[in-house]
Motif scaffolding. Structure first.
Motif, PDB file in Angstrom:
ATOM      1  N   ASN A 171       0.818  -1.226   0.000  1.00  8.66           N
ATOM      2  CA  ASN A 171       0.000   0.000   0.000  1.00  8.66           C
ATOM      3  C   ASN A 171       0.847   1.269   0.000  1.00  8.66           C
ATOM      4  N   GLU A 172       2.105   1.151  -0.460  1.00 11.75           N
ATOM      5  CA  GLU A 172       3.036   2.290  -0.393  1.00 11.75           C
ATOM      6  C   GLU A 172       2.462   3.565  -0.999  1.00 11.75           C
ATOM      7  N   THR A 173       1.768   3.453  -2.157  1.00 17.90           N
ATOM      8  CA  THR A 173       1.300   4.694  -2.808  1.00 17.90           C
ATOM      9  C   THR A 173       0.335   5.457  -1.901  1.00 17.90           C
ATOM     10  N   GLN A 174      -0.341   4.740  -0.998  1.00 17.60           N
ATOM     11  CA  GLN A 174      -1.254   5.436  -0.082  1.00 17.60           C
ATOM     12  C   GLN A 174      -0.500   6.378   0.858  1.00 17.60           C
ATOM     13  N   LEU A 175       0.798   6.086   1.037  1.00 16.23           N
ATOM     14  CA  LEU A 175       1.625   6.976   1.876  1.00 16.23           C
ATOM     15  C   LEU A 175       2.438   7.918   1.009  1.00 16.23           C
ATOM     16  N   ILE A 179       2.968  11.512   5.006  1.00 15.28           N
ATOM     17  CA  ILE A 179       3.265  10.604   6.125  1.00 15.28           C
ATOM     18  C   ILE A 179       2.612  11.139   7.407  1.00 15.28           C
ATOM     19  N   GLN A 180       2.691  12.448   7.581  1.00 18.55           N
ATOM     20  CA  GLN A 180       2.075  13.060   8.772  1.00 18.55           C
ATOM     21  C   GLN A 180       0.564  12.767   8.790  1.00 18.55           C
ATOM     22  N   GLN A 181      -0.064  12.953   7.638  1.00 20.67           N
ATOM     23  CA  GLN A 181      -1.514  12.706   7.570  1.00 20.67           C
ATOM     24  C   GLN A 181      -1.841  11.234   7.819  1.00 20.67           C
TER      25      GLN A 181
END
Ligand SMILES: CC/C=C\C/C=C\C/C=C\C=C\CC(=O)SCCNC(=O)CCNC(=O)[C@H](O)C(C)(C)COP(=O)(O)OP(=O)(O)OC[C@H]1O[C@@H](n2cnc3c(N)ncnc32)[C@H](O)[C@@H]1OP(=O)(O)O
Length: 313
Positions: free
Chosen positions: A189-193, A302-304
Motif C-alpha cells: 500500500n506504499e502509494t497510499q503513503l 506521512i504526517q496525515q
C-alpha cells in the motif's frame, strides 16, 4: 535483467558445481555468495540451538527443531511488529545465522502476536528524520531483504494476521505463503503513503502475481483480504489463524522431501539476477529513498497517514 535469468558462464559454473560431488556446497556458495562475512560481525548474533532462543533485544524469537532442521522465527516487536532498525537488524542477523547453520534446512517466519504479522516499516522512522537517518534505515531494509530473498533455505511465511507494505515485502521474499483466513489484509500500500515501491520489491510482486495484477495492485496501493489474496496468488494457502503454524510445518515437511541441493540451485538460478541488480544499485536505491522520503510533500502525506492511524481509536 529479470528475463535474462542466468548467464552462460553461470550455467557452466552450476553444472561444474553439481559434477564435483563432495565439494558441492563450497562451490555452490562461491558461485552464489549469499552474504558478507564482515557484515555478520557487526550485528547481534542469534544462535538457533534447539531451544527457544532470543536475540539480545528479544525482538526475534527462534526455535529450531534439531531433528527436522526447521527453524521458526517469530517477530516479537509489540504492538504491531513494525520494522524498526532493531527488528530489521535482528531479523537479518537471524537469517544469516540460520544460513550458516548446516543442520538448518528451512525457516518459517511468523509473528509472536497473532492478528498482526507485521505492520510494515516503522513509519515514525520516516517522519521528520534527517536524510542520513533515512538512508541508514533504508539500507537495513535492503540488507534484511537480501538475506531472506537470497537464502538457500526453504523459507515459508506463516502470515498469522495483517500484512501490509513491508510486512508483505517479507512475505514476498519467502518461497511460500500461508495466510490466516478472515478479516486480515495483505498488500503493498506504499502509494497510499505517497511512497513508491522500489524496483526490487515491484519485481517480486510481478514475479509472484503476474504483471497486470501487480501493476494495478501497486498503482492503487491495494490491501487485499486473505481470500482475494489467495485468488490472486499473492498467498498460496489459507488456514484458520490458530492452524497457520501447523499448516506451515506440514507444508515444509513436503518441501523437505526434495533434495536441498537441487532445490536451492534452482531457487538461486531464478533469484540471482534480481539479487545482483540490487547489490549493484544499492547506493542509487538508498539515495532515491532518502530523497523521496524527505521531500516536503511526502513528509506531509506521512504526517496525515500517522494522524489517520491515531484517529482510528
Ligand atoms: C528507492 C525507493 C524509493 C521509495 C520507496 C518507498 C517505499 C518503498 C518500500 C517499502 C515501503 C514500505 C513502506 C511501509 O512499510 S510504511 C508502513 C505501512 N504500514 C501500514 O500502512 C500499516 C499501518 N498500520 C495498520 O494499518 C494497523 O496498525 C494494523 C492493521 C497493522 C494493526 O491494527 P491494530 O488495530 O491491531 O493496531 P493499531 O491500533 O492500528 O496500532 C497500534 C499502534 O501501533 C502504531 N502503528 C501501527 N502501524 C505502524 C507502523 N507501520 N509504524 C509505526 N507505528 C505503527 C499505531 O499508530 C498504534 O500506536 P498507538 O498505540 O496509537 O501509539
Amino acid at each position: 535483467v529479470r528475463n535474462s535469468l542466468i548467464s552462460g558462464n553461470e550455467t557452466i559454473k552450476m553444472a561444474l558445481t553439481i559434477a564435483v560431488g563432495g565439494r558441492v556446497w563450497r562451490k555452490f556458495f562461491k558461485t552464489f555468495p549469499f552474504r558478507s562475512n564482515s557484515a555478520l560481525k557487526r550485528f547481534p548474533t542469534c544462535r538457533a540451538n534447539g531451544r527457544l532462543y532470543s536475540t539480545s533485544s528479544d525482538v526475534v524469537l527462534v526455535r529450531k527443531d534439531e531433528e527436522s532442521g526447521i527453524a521458526t522465527v517469530r517477530m516479537n516487536n509489540p504492538p504491531v511488529n513494525s520494522l524498526n532498525p532493531t527488528l530489521m537488524v535482528a531479523l537479518r542477523s537471524c537469517f544469516e545465522e540460520l544460513e550458516k547453520d548446516k543442520t538448518c534446512r528451512a525457516l518459517i517466519l511468523t509473528s509472536q502476536k497473532p492478528k498482526v504479522f507485521s505492520a510494515g516499516l516503522d513509519i515514525l522512522q520516516l517522519y521528520q528524520k534527517s536524510p542520513d537517518h533515512v538512508a541508514q534505515f533504508w539500507e537495513k531494509v535492503q540488507d534484511m531483504w537480501l538475506a531472506l530473498y537470497g537464502s538457500r533455505l526453504i523459507t515459508m511465511a506463516a502470515i498469522n494476521g495483517h500484512c501490509p507494505a513491508a510486512g508483505c515485502l517479507l512475505g514476498l521474499a519467502c518461497d511460500y505463503r500461508i495466510m490466516a483466513e478472515g478479516n486480515f489484509r495483505i498488500g503493498l500500500n506504499e502509494t497510499q503513503l505517497d511512497l513508491v515501491a522500489p524496483f526490487w520489491l515491484r519485481q517480486t510482486m510481478i514475479d509472484v502475481i503476474g504483471y497486470r495484477q501487480a501493476e494495478m495492485a501497486l498503482m492503487i496501493g491495494a490491501l487485499y483480504p486473505s481470500d482475494k489474496a489467495l485468488q490472486l496468488g499473492l498467498v498460496d494457502k489459507l488456514a484458520p489463524i490458530e492452524d497457520v503454524q501447523t499448516v506451515a510445518e506440514e507444508e515444509v515437511k513436503n518441501w523437505l522431501k526434495i533434495p536441498d541441493q537441487a532445490r536451492a540451485i534452482t531457487k538461486m538460478a531464478s533469484r540471482k539476477p534480481l539479487l545482483d541488480e540490487l547489490r549493484r544499485r544499492k547506493q542509487e536505491d538508498i539515495q532515491t529513498f532518502r530523497d523521496e522520503t524527505t521531500r516536503e510533500s511526502v513528509q506531509k502525506s506521512i504526517q496525515q497517514y500517522l494522524e489517520k492511524l491515531k484517529a482510528k481509536k
